[in-house]
Design an enzyme around this catalytic site. Structure first.
Site, PDB file in Angstrom:
ATOM      1  N   LYS A   1       0.834  -1.218   0.000  1.00 43.07           N
ATOM      2  CA  LYS A   1       0.000   0.000   0.000  1.00 43.07           C
ATOM      3  C   LYS A   1       0.863   1.261   0.000  1.00 43.07           C
ATOM      4  O   LYS A   1       1.897   1.307   0.692  1.00 43.07           O
ATOM      5  CB  LYS A   1      -0.896  -0.007   1.246  1.00 43.07           C
TER       6      LYS A   1
ATOM      7  N   LYS B   1       0.574   5.744   0.133  1.00 37.45           N
ATOM      8  CA  LYS B   1      -0.255   6.923   0.387  1.00 37.45           C
ATOM      9  C   LYS B   1      -0.488   7.653  -0.937  1.00 37.45           C
ATOM     10  O   LYS B   1       0.414   7.707  -1.784  1.00 37.45           O
ATOM     11  CB  LYS B   1       0.461   7.870   1.357  1.00 37.45           C
TER      12      LYS B   1
ATOM     13  N   ASP C   1      -4.076   4.567   0.065  1.00 39.13           N
ATOM     14  CA  ASP C   1      -4.656   5.207   1.259  1.00 39.13           C
ATOM     15  C   ASP C   1      -4.635   6.710   1.029  1.00 39.13           C
ATOM     16  O   ASP C   1      -3.567   7.320   0.968  1.00 39.13           O
ATOM     17  CB  ASP C   1      -3.821   4.847   2.495  1.00 39.13           C
TER      18      ASP C   1
ATOM     19  N   ASN D   1      -6.051   8.877   3.056  1.00 40.94           N
ATOM     20  CA  ASN D   1      -6.097   9.576   4.348  1.00 40.94           C
ATOM     21  C   ASN D   1      -7.130  10.705   4.362  1.00 40.94           C
ATOM     22  O   ASN D   1      -6.899  11.780   4.921  1.00 40.94           O
ATOM     23  CB  ASN D   1      -4.718  10.119   4.737  1.00 40.94           C
TER      24      ASN D   1
ATOM     25  N   GLU E   1      -8.471   3.228   0.695  1.00 41.49           N
ATOM     26  CA  GLU E   1      -8.693   3.502   2.119  1.00 41.49           C
ATOM     27  C   GLU E   1      -8.944   4.992   2.337  1.00 41.49           C
ATOM     28  O   GLU E   1      -8.219   5.831   1.792  1.00 41.49           O
ATOM     29  CB  GLU E   1      -7.442   3.053   2.874  1.00 41.49           C
TER      30      GLU E   1
ATOM     31  N   GLU F   1      -9.844   3.150  11.034  1.00 43.85           N
ATOM     32  CA  GLU F   1      -8.673   3.302  11.889  1.00 43.85           C
ATOM     33  C   GLU F   1      -8.891   4.342  12.994  1.00 43.85           C
ATOM     34  O   GLU F   1      -8.211   4.306  14.008  1.00 43.85           O
ATOM     35  CB  GLU F   1      -7.436   3.649  11.063  1.00 43.85           C
TER      36      GLU F   1
ATOM     37  N   HIS G   1      -5.310  -2.237  11.675  1.00 41.73           N
ATOM     38  CA  HIS G   1      -4.539  -1.030  11.412  1.00 41.73           C
ATOM     39  C   HIS G   1      -3.297  -1.029  12.304  1.00 41.73           C
ATOM     40  O   HIS G   1      -3.392  -0.893  13.528  1.00 41.73           O
ATOM     41  CB  HIS G   1      -5.402   0.203  11.691  1.00 41.73           C
TER      42      HIS G   1
HETATM   43 MG    MG Z   1      -4.839   4.595   6.802  1.00 39.49          MG
END
Ligand code: MG
Length: 272
Positions: free
Chosen positions: A65, A67, A95, A97, A122, A150, A200
């Site tokens: 994974k 970001k 992800d 975020n 995510e 998370e 997580h």
């Molecule tokens: Mg995350």
């Protein structure tokens, strides 16, 4: 999070007093938890990004994974570099975020899936935006799972995601959700909604705790937590065959604090 720390410590103590590895002191249905390699920070240069994710694949971890979405215009070249480095077979997760708005996220969801075969998205929008998550889940490509959780601290945080069908896979952090006691309750909620649960971070604790989650999907083997755990503890686990396998011969969490190495980070109290 403080409650979680105390709860985890008490479960560790109980298992040690019983002479059992923690996962054996829990109502476990598994003896290992599959992991995915996680890191891929947005400030990495492309070569470091690609090397980090390809490194996990070389270790036998078939899902990785990175970001995304801090500067969305940069993501196509980042995703291309990663897909080129890991090859066609490993699963690729992203992800965001919570960095996008719902319609933006929907457009990226289709691109991520269609152009780089991303299978896990995510927090495409804020995990407090339940309607936005559901919009991306319902209108995104079927091969792309939307995940969040998370930031769940109390049970209501998880029902807020489950009841409106906002996620395809729920996440939980055992160091945030009232520890192992809280996680076992979240596990029941996820099972009752026919949704898998993914761990997580905090791999040293999560490896034991998620053996007791019947619908555990995988565990986030997060670069920074792996680094910090190996800095401060003896007895940490390393992935084998793409999973973490808690050692049944080591009581409790199987960890020892390396006090001498921890001393330089002391912020208060007496030196030992
Ligand atoms: Mg995350």
């Amino acid at each position: 999070m403080a409650v979680s720390a105390v709860d985890i410590a008490l479960w560790d103590l109980r298992a040690r007093l019983e002479g059992l590895a923690l996962f054996r002191a829990l109502p476990s249905t598994h003896d290992h938890v599959p992991v995915y390699g996680s890191g891929g920070f947005t400030n990495y240069p492309l070569d470091r990004l690609a090397a980090q994710l390809a490194g996990w694949v070389e270790q036998g971890i078939e899902r990785v994974k990175l970001k995304t979405s801090r500067d969305p215009d940069q993501d196509p070249r980042r995703l291309t570099a990663v897909r080129d480095a890991i090859g066609a077979v490993p699963e690729l997760f992203t992800d965001a975020n919570g960095g996008l708005r719902a319609k933006q996220a929907l457009a990226w969801a289709h691109r991520f899936h269609d152009e780089w075969q991303v299978s896990w998205l995510e927090e495409p929008v804020s995990s407090a935006d339940f309607t936005g998550l559901r919009t991306v889940r319902e209108h995104g490509p079927p091969g792309l799972d939307v995940a969040a959780g998370e930031y769940g601290y109390v049970l209501r945080d998880f029902t807020n995601l489950l009841v409106p069908r906002a996620v395809d896979c729920l996440q939980a952090d055992v160091t945030r959700c009232c520890g192992i006691t809280g996680l076992l309750a979240v596990s029941g909620l996820a099972a009752g909604h026919c949704v898998d649960l993914s761990a997580h971070c905090a791999p040293a604790v999560s490896a034991h705790a998620f053996c007791a989650v019947p619908r555990r999907r995988h565990l986030e083997y997060f670069h920074d937590h792996v680094r910090i755990e190996s800095l401060l503890f003896g007895g940490i686990l390393t992935p084998r065959d793409g999973s973490l396998w808690p050692d049944p011969r080591r009581p409790g969490l199987g960890l020892e604090v390396r006090w001498a190495d921890a001393e330089r980070y002391r912020v208060y109290g007496q030196r030992r």
